[in-house]
Write a protein that holds these residues in place. Structure first.
Motif, PDB file in Angstrom:
ATOM      1  N   PRO A   1      46.095 -46.888   2.024  1.00 56.02           N
ATOM      2  CA  PRO A   1      44.360 -46.234   0.809  1.00 56.02           C
ATOM      3  C   PRO A   1      44.700 -44.652   1.343  1.00 56.02           C
ATOM      4  O   PRO A   1      44.522 -44.288   2.439  1.00 56.02           O
ATOM      5  CB  PRO A   1      44.229 -46.919   1.714  1.00 56.02           C
ATOM      6  CG  PRO A   1      44.257 -47.651   3.303  1.00 56.02           C
ATOM      7  CD  PRO A   1      46.160 -47.652   2.745  1.00 56.02           C
ATOM      8  N   ARG A   2      44.258 -43.981   0.364  1.00 59.20           N
ATOM      9  CA  ARG A   2      44.202 -42.024   0.447  1.00 59.20           C
ATOM     10  C   ARG A   2      42.857 -42.635   0.645  1.00 59.20           C
ATOM     11  O   ARG A   2      42.057 -42.556  -0.565  1.00 59.20           O
ATOM     12  CB  ARG A   2      44.620 -41.910  -0.809  1.00 59.20           C
ATOM     13  CG  ARG A   2      45.974 -41.505  -1.186  1.00 59.20           C
ATOM     14  CD  ARG A   2      46.460 -41.202   0.467  1.00 59.20           C
ATOM     15  NE  ARG A   2      48.017 -41.425   0.445  1.00 59.20           N
ATOM     16  CZ  ARG A   2      48.953 -41.083   1.434  1.00 59.20           C
ATOM     17  NH1 ARG A   2      48.240 -40.504   2.674  1.00 59.20           N
ATOM     18  NH2 ARG A   2      50.449 -41.403   1.357  1.00 59.20           N
ATOM     19  N   PHE A   3      41.659 -41.489   1.524  1.00 56.56           N
ATOM     20  CA  PHE A   3      39.935 -41.395   0.746  1.00 56.56           C
ATOM     21  C   PHE A   3      39.645 -40.030   1.596  1.00 56.56           C
ATOM     22  O   PHE A   3      39.948 -39.957   2.823  1.00 56.56           O
ATOM     23  CB  PHE A   3      39.396 -42.226   2.093  1.00 56.56           C
ATOM     24  CG  PHE A   3      38.431 -42.214   2.339  1.00 56.56           C
ATOM     25  CD1 PHE A   3      37.570 -42.681   0.987  1.00 56.56           C
ATOM     26  CD2 PHE A   3      37.249 -41.388   3.128  1.00 56.56           C
ATOM     27  CE1 PHE A   3      35.967 -42.325   1.074  1.00 56.56           C
ATOM     28  CE2 PHE A   3      35.925 -42.283   3.496  1.00 56.56           C
ATOM     29  CZ  PHE A   3      35.236 -42.305   2.209  1.00 56.56           C
ATOM     30  N   HIS A   4      40.183 -39.336   0.956  1.00 58.46           N
ATOM     31  CA  HIS A   4      40.234 -37.445   1.146  1.00 58.46           C
ATOM     32  C   HIS A   4      38.943 -36.890   0.790  1.00 58.46           C
ATOM     33  O   HIS A   4      37.914 -37.689  -0.054  1.00 58.46           O
ATOM     34  CB  HIS A   4      41.589 -36.808  -0.428  1.00 58.46           C
ATOM     35  CG  HIS A   4      41.377 -35.393   0.199  1.00 58.46           C
ATOM     36  ND1 HIS A   4      41.713 -35.099   1.403  1.00 58.46           N
ATOM     37  CD2 HIS A   4      40.094 -34.373  -0.798  1.00 58.46           C
ATOM     38  CE1 HIS A   4      41.703 -33.412   1.517  1.00 58.46           C
ATOM     39  NE2 HIS A   4      41.081 -33.420  -0.065  1.00 58.46           N
ATOM     40  N   VAL A   5      38.579 -36.525   1.612  1.00 56.69           N
ATOM     41  CA  VAL A   5      37.241 -35.800   1.969  1.00 56.69           C
ATOM     42  C   VAL A   5      37.877 -34.163   2.119  1.00 56.69           C
ATOM     43  O   VAL A   5      38.662 -34.246   3.430  1.00 56.69           O
ATOM     44  CB  VAL A   5      36.535 -36.286   3.182  1.00 56.69           C
ATOM     45  CG1 VAL A   5      34.945 -36.008   3.279  1.00 56.69           C
ATOM     46  CG2 VAL A   5      36.133 -37.704   2.240  1.00 56.69           C
ATOM     47  N   PRO A   6      37.386 -33.770   1.743  1.00 55.18           N
ATOM     48  CA  PRO A   6      37.635 -32.191   2.034  1.00 55.18           C
ATOM     49  C   PRO A   6      37.203 -31.500   3.834  1.00 55.18           C
ATOM     50  O   PRO A   6      35.792 -32.327   3.605  1.00 55.18           O
ATOM     51  CB  PRO A   6      36.465 -31.185   1.532  1.00 55.18           C
ATOM     52  CG  PRO A   6      36.090 -32.680   0.241  1.00 55.18           C
ATOM     53  CD  PRO A   6      35.992 -33.765   0.515  1.00 55.18           C
ATOM     54  N   ALA A   7      37.291 -31.044   3.495  1.00 53.62           N
ATOM     55  CA  ALA A   7      37.362 -30.548   5.446  1.00 53.62           C
ATOM     56  C   ALA A   7      35.141 -30.429   5.737  1.00 53.62           C
ATOM     57  O   ALA A   7      34.983 -30.950   6.601  1.00 53.62           O
ATOM     58  CB  ALA A   7      38.294 -29.612   6.099  1.00 53.62           C
ATOM     59  N   ARG A   8      34.622 -29.316   5.106  1.00 52.96           N
ATOM     60  CA  ARG A   8      33.652 -29.339   5.221  1.00 52.96           C
ATOM     61  C   ARG A   8      32.895 -29.930   4.889  1.00 52.96           C
ATOM     62  O   ARG A   8      31.794 -30.761   5.465  1.00 52.96           O
ATOM     63  CB  ARG A   8      33.211 -28.191   4.804  1.00 52.96           C
ATOM     64  CG  ARG A   8      31.775 -28.276   4.385  1.00 52.96           C
ATOM     65  CD  ARG A   8      31.758 -26.209   3.664  1.00 52.96           C
ATOM     66  NE  ARG A   8      32.194 -25.855   3.834  1.00 52.96           N
ATOM     67  CZ  ARG A   8      31.673 -23.954   3.082  1.00 52.96           C
ATOM     68  NH1 ARG A   8      31.575 -24.637   2.098  1.00 52.96           N
ATOM     69  NH2 ARG A   8      32.661 -22.675   3.181  1.00 52.96           N
ATOM     70  N   GLN A   9      33.281 -31.391   3.717  1.00 55.21           N
ATOM     71  CA  GLN A   9      32.191 -32.211   3.219  1.00 55.21           C
ATOM     72  C   GLN A   9      32.739 -33.901   4.907  1.00 55.21           C
ATOM     73  O   GLN A   9      31.301 -34.091   5.082  1.00 55.21           O
ATOM     74  CB  GLN A   9      32.598 -32.768   2.319  1.00 55.21           C
ATOM     75  CG  GLN A   9      31.812 -34.272   2.323  1.00 55.21           C
ATOM     76  CD  GLN A   9      32.438 -35.012   0.523  1.00 55.21           C
ATOM     77  OE1 GLN A   9      33.196 -34.064  -0.607  1.00 55.21           O
ATOM     78  NE2 GLN A   9      31.694 -35.689  -0.231  1.00 55.21           N
ATOM     79  N   ALA A  10      33.821 -33.389   5.187  1.00 53.14           N
ATOM     80  CA  ALA A  10      34.323 -34.199   6.384  1.00 53.14           C
ATOM     81  C   ALA A  10      33.584 -34.030   7.747  1.00 53.14           C
ATOM     82  O   ALA A  10      32.247 -34.712   8.671  1.00 53.14           O
ATOM     83  CB  ALA A  10      35.881 -34.587   6.815  1.00 53.14           C
TER      84      ALA A  10
END
Length: 220
Positions: free
Chosen positions: A13-22
């Motif tokens: 599964p892919r749950f991509h979160v941009p670094a700043r948002q992470a």
């Protein structure tokens, strides 16, 4: 003995979160969890059953040894059942405080003001008793049981807190009486009792602090 067929492979599964948002998400979660406290005084306000169900659904996503998921979550809301639970737990707790606990243990507990009385087991609108599931007539031998159930309980406490509910982790010792109170078979062993609800209007908690992050993390 035949070798079990491997699970079919599926895409991860892919749950991509941009670094700043992470960073923002992680910080917001940590800030919310920092508000979590063990509560011993509960309001009688009912808890929506769906909230408890969804929190348990989150707990059941925890990793487990060989994916055997060796947990059972028993939700008690019946007043008579909670009364029986409290009476049995207090009987064990009286023995603990009077005879079983070492002076060092009692000294560590003293600042928290706890004793054998456990009214929260009746006052809380819901009580979740978490069991480890061991080998039985219909259940396979599990692996890393305590580690697996411990992670699931951590997920459960976090999910309940995120939903605005207060909890307490109660571990009377011994806990075998919980099989009778909860009508559970011999191969299930109680792990923890978790009262769930909203804090009473006059609820208070000890003024304690957490260790600073520098004291609990090591970077290598």
């Amino acid at each position: 003995m035949s070798t079990p067929h491997p699970y079919p492979a599926v895409p991860a599964p892919r749950f991509h979160v941009p670094a700043r948002q992470a960073v923002e998400r992680a910080r917001a979660f940590a800030d919310t969890m920092a508000l979590r406290r063990t509560v011993r005084d509960f309001a009688r306000t009912p808890v929506p059953p769906e909230v408890v169900e969804e929190a348990i659904r989150a707990a059941a996503t925890a990793p487990s040894g060989a994916n055997l998921q060796p947990w059972r979550f028993v939700v008690i809301t019946d007043p008579e059942r909670k009364r029986r639970l409290r009476e049995a737990a207090e009987a064990e707790e009286r023995e603990f405080y009077r005879r079983r606990a070492s002076p060092e243990w009692l000294e560590a507990l003293a600042p928290l003001g706890t004793d054998w009385r456990k009214p929260f087991l009746e006052d809380a609108p819901a009580v979740i008793v978490v069991f480890e599931v061991h080998k039985g007539p219909h259940t396979p031998r599990p692996y890393y049981v305590k580690e697996s159930v411990g992670i699931a309980v951590g997920f459960l406490l976090a999910a309940l807190h995120q939903a605005g509910l207060a909890t307490l982790t109660h571990t009377p010792s011994p806990m075998r009486f919980l099989n009778e109170v909860c009508d559970r078979p011999q191969e299930e062993r109680a792990y923890v009792v978790i009262p769930v609800g909203y804090p009473a209007e006059d609820a208070t908690v000890p003024d304690i602090t957490r260790k600073p992050i520098e004291e609990v993390v090591v970077h290598l």
